[in-house]
Design a protein around this motif. Structure first.
Motif, PDB file in Angstrom:
ATOM      1  N   ALA A 214      -3.760 -13.084   4.111  1.00  0.00           N
ATOM      2  CA  ALA A 214      -3.967 -12.996   5.553  1.00  0.00           C
ATOM      3  C   ALA A 214      -5.174 -13.780   6.018  1.00  0.00           C
ATOM      4  N   CYS A 215      -6.152 -14.022   5.135  1.00  0.00           N
ATOM      5  CA  CYS A 215      -7.360 -14.716   5.604  1.00  0.00           C
ATOM      6  C   CYS A 215      -7.448 -16.140   5.077  1.00  0.00           C
ATOM      7  N   LEU A 216      -7.457 -16.303   3.759  1.00  0.00           N
ATOM      8  CA  LEU A 216      -7.778 -17.623   3.207  1.00  0.00           C
ATOM      9  C   LEU A 216      -6.631 -18.612   3.389  1.00  0.00           C
ATOM     10  N   THR A 217      -5.380 -18.132   3.202  1.00  0.00           N
ATOM     11  CA  THR A 217      -4.240 -19.039   3.388  1.00  0.00           C
ATOM     12  C   THR A 217      -4.140 -19.498   4.833  1.00  0.00           C
ATOM     13  N   THR A 218      -4.408 -18.557   5.781  1.00  0.00           N
ATOM     14  CA  THR A 218      -4.367 -18.928   7.193  1.00  0.00           C
ATOM     15  C   THR A 218      -5.444 -19.949   7.518  1.00  0.00           C
ATOM     16  N   ALA A 219      -6.632 -19.778   6.935  1.00  0.00           N
ATOM     17  CA  ALA A 219      -7.711 -20.737   7.173  1.00  0.00           C
ATOM     18  C   ALA A 219      -7.321 -22.120   6.668  1.00  0.00           C
ATOM     19  N   ILE A 220      -6.719 -22.169   5.462  1.00  0.00           N
ATOM     20  CA  ILE A 220      -6.317 -23.458   4.898  1.00  0.00           C
ATOM     21  C   ILE A 220      -5.237 -24.106   5.759  1.00  0.00           C
ATOM     22  N   LEU A 221      -4.255 -23.290   6.211  1.00  0.00           N
ATOM     23  CA  LEU A 221      -3.173 -23.837   7.040  1.00  0.00           C
ATOM     24  C   LEU A 221      -3.710 -24.367   8.355  1.00  0.00           C
ATOM     25  N   ILE A 222      -4.655 -23.629   8.987  1.00  0.00           N
ATOM     26  CA  ILE A 222      -5.159 -24.061  10.290  1.00  0.00           C
ATOM     27  C   ILE A 222      -6.008 -25.323  10.136  1.00  0.00           C
TER      28      ILE A 222
ATOM     29  N   TYR B 190       0.825  -1.208   0.000  1.00  0.00           N
ATOM     30  CA  TYR B 190       0.000   0.000   0.000  1.00  0.00           C
ATOM     31  C   TYR B 190       0.854   1.250   0.000  1.00  0.00           C
ATOM     32  N   ILE B 191       1.929   1.269   0.824  1.00  0.00           N
ATOM     33  CA  ILE B 191       2.752   2.481   0.823  1.00  0.00           C
ATOM     34  C   ILE B 191       3.654   2.553  -0.389  1.00  0.00           C
ATOM     35  N   LEU B 192       3.772   1.456  -1.157  1.00  0.00           N
ATOM     36  CA  LEU B 192       4.452   1.540  -2.461  1.00  0.00           C
ATOM     37  C   LEU B 192       3.472   1.907  -3.570  1.00  0.00           C
ATOM     38  N   GLN B 193       2.271   2.363  -3.229  1.00  0.00           N
ATOM     39  CA  GLN B 193       1.257   2.862  -4.165  1.00  0.00           C
ATOM     40  C   GLN B 193       0.752   1.785  -5.114  1.00  0.00           C
ATOM     41  N   ALA B 194       0.484   0.574  -4.574  1.00  0.00           N
ATOM     42  CA  ALA B 194      -0.159  -0.475  -5.374  1.00  0.00           C
ATOM     43  C   ALA B 194      -1.361  -0.993  -4.600  1.00  0.00           C
ATOM     44  N   PRO B 195      -2.456  -0.233  -4.514  1.00  0.00           N
ATOM     45  CA  PRO B 195      -3.574  -0.662  -3.670  1.00  0.00           C
ATOM     46  C   PRO B 195      -4.275  -1.922  -4.159  1.00  0.00           C
ATOM     47  N   ASP B 196      -4.235  -2.175  -5.467  1.00  0.00           N
ATOM     48  CA  ASP B 196      -4.861  -3.405  -5.987  1.00  0.00           C
ATOM     49  C   ASP B 196      -4.206  -4.638  -5.381  1.00  0.00           C
ATOM     50  N   VAL B 197      -2.872  -4.662  -5.468  1.00  0.00           N
ATOM     51  CA  VAL B 197      -2.128  -5.810  -4.958  1.00  0.00           C
ATOM     52  C   VAL B 197      -2.290  -5.908  -3.450  1.00  0.00           C
ATOM     53  N   ALA B 198      -2.414  -4.739  -2.771  1.00  0.00           N
ATOM     54  CA  ALA B 198      -2.565  -4.755  -1.315  1.00  0.00           C
ATOM     55  C   ALA B 198      -3.873  -5.412  -0.915  1.00  0.00           C
ATOM     56  N   ILE B 199      -4.966  -5.093  -1.634  1.00  0.00           N
ATOM     57  CA  ILE B 199      -6.263  -5.704  -1.298  1.00  0.00           C
ATOM     58  C   ILE B 199      -6.216  -7.199  -1.545  1.00  0.00           C
ATOM     59  N   ALA B 200      -5.633  -7.608  -2.688  1.00  0.00           N
ATOM     60  CA  ALA B 200      -5.574  -9.040  -2.991  1.00  0.00           C
ATOM     61  C   ALA B 200      -4.734  -9.776  -1.963  1.00  0.00           C
ATOM     62  N   GLU B 201      -3.612  -9.158  -1.552  1.00  0.00           N
ATOM     63  CA  GLU B 201      -2.725  -9.809  -0.581  1.00  0.00           C
ATOM     64  C   GLU B 201      -3.404  -9.927   0.779  1.00  0.00           C
ATOM     65  N   ALA B 202      -4.121  -8.871   1.189  1.00  0.00           N
ATOM     66  CA  ALA B 202      -4.788  -8.915   2.490  1.00  0.00           C
ATOM     67  C   ALA B 202      -5.900  -9.950   2.493  1.00  0.00           C
TER      68      ALA B 202
END
Lengths: 163, 91, 83
Positions: C62-70, C46-58
């Motif tokens: 942060a959510c779906l990969t953690t759910a799969i791992l748990i 986000y601070i590198l001015q790529a909000p698209d990639v930031a939303i996809a990464e978050a």
């Protein structure tokens, strides 16, 4: 995954619509603000994963089967490729933006430079955003749902073997 | 020091050197080498596609084939996971 | 000026959380460390001015990969075995 306590279920039911609305906003405004089909689809799939964690995989599997989600994913892929093929028919090439500039749905051209933004612009981009959004929601959610259901089933079988 | 450790140290220093040299050769933020394609897209995207968001118009219009490949990858991944875990459900 | 410091501090935190994810014996803690790394990476995007990639990464990282791992940790064992 079995269902969690009543506090978690209530909070999940309260928070779920807000996350859902934010994800649908990101999908619908994909041609105006940062985001798009994939990003909004990931947010909506996260909201569905919250429900899965709170209410358990049995409950979710009863509501939405994995067959129905597979059908939704195929519908998204079909609409995406169909829009690309319509570009081949109405325009000249595959993935041609045939709606931009026509006075039809989403056909306006905005002022060049910074402007306030208008929903009725973008040609086929909003339709493609919706198609990819449906595809990503169904695809990412069916992975988690099937994995959680299989893990729950395995645990139950292990318990039967021991007891 | 065994032979395997020597190899690891040499390999690690080569990778470190590679990273340090590429960090020294980095352009300042926001000024790439070739700007022809960027300028063309930034200038024409609102007139040609009618969308304010340049990134979406690149992803779905100018580079639509990449998105088609990405959709195919997602489809294949989902098909593999469902094939693997559905059998686990039945048995 | 604040952004310059953020460009230095956030990558250090990313590296620290990655080292935690590798070193932790508790796999559930390692999954949470991966989620924290992903969230900090989305902040950096986000601070590198790529909000698209930031939303996809978050959303994905942060959510779906953690759910799969748990879910995967729940189906197997929680603690890593000594070699």
């Amino acid at each position: 995954m079995s269902e969690m306590s009543k506090i978690v279920r209530t909070i999940a039911a309260i928070v779920f619509p807000f996350i859902m609305i934010y994800g649908l906003y990101v999908i619908a405004h994909g041609h105006l603000t940062p985001g798009g089909g994939f990003q909004g689809g990931a947010i909506v799939a996260s909201a569905c994963a919250l429900l899965l964690v709170a209410y358990g995989s049995m409950w979710t599997m009863r509501r939405i089967g994995e067959k129905r989600l597979s059908v939704f994913e195929s519908i998204g892929a079909f609409f995406f490729i169909a829009l690309a093929l319509l570009g081949l028919f109405f325009g000249a090439v595959f993935f041609n933006n045939f709606l931009a500039g026509s006075s039809f749905l989403f056909g306006d051209i905005p002022m060049v430079g910074s402007n306030t933004g208008d929903m009725n612009t973008g040609g086929v981009l909003p339709l493609m955003n919706f198609a990819v959004g449906i595809k990503v929601v169904a695809g990412l959610f069916v992975i988690i749902l099937v994995m959680a259901y299989a893990s729950n089933h395995m645990e139950k079988k292990r318990g039967e073997k021991q007891g | 020091m065994s032979r395997r450790d020597m190899f690891a140290v040499v390999f690690f220093s080569i990778v470190c050197m590679f990273f340090i040299f590429s960090a020294l050769l980095m352009h300042p933020f926001g000024s790439p080498d070739e700007t022809d394609m960027d300028d063309m897209i930034i200038k024409n995207t609102q007139r040609e596609t009618g969308a304010n968001n340049g990134v979406t118009s690149v992803v779905f219009d100018y580079r639509g084939f990449d998105t088609l490949g990405e959709a195919t990858i997602l489809f294949t991944a989902v098909a593999g996971v469902v094939l693997l875990f559905r059998r686990m459900k039945e048995t | 000026m604040l952004l310059e410091y953020a460009h230095i501090v956030i990558p250090i935190f990313i590296v620290a959380t990655s080292i935690f994810a590798v070193l932790l014996r508790d796999l559930l803690g390692a999954a949470v460390a991966v989620a924290a790394m992903s969230l900090l990476l989305s902040l950096e995007f986000y601070i590198l001015q790529a909000p698209d990639v930031a939303i996809a990464e978050a959303g994905v990282g942060a959510c779906l990969t953690t759910a799969i791992l748990i879910i995967a940790i729940k189906a197997t064992k929680r603690m890593e075995e000594e070699i």
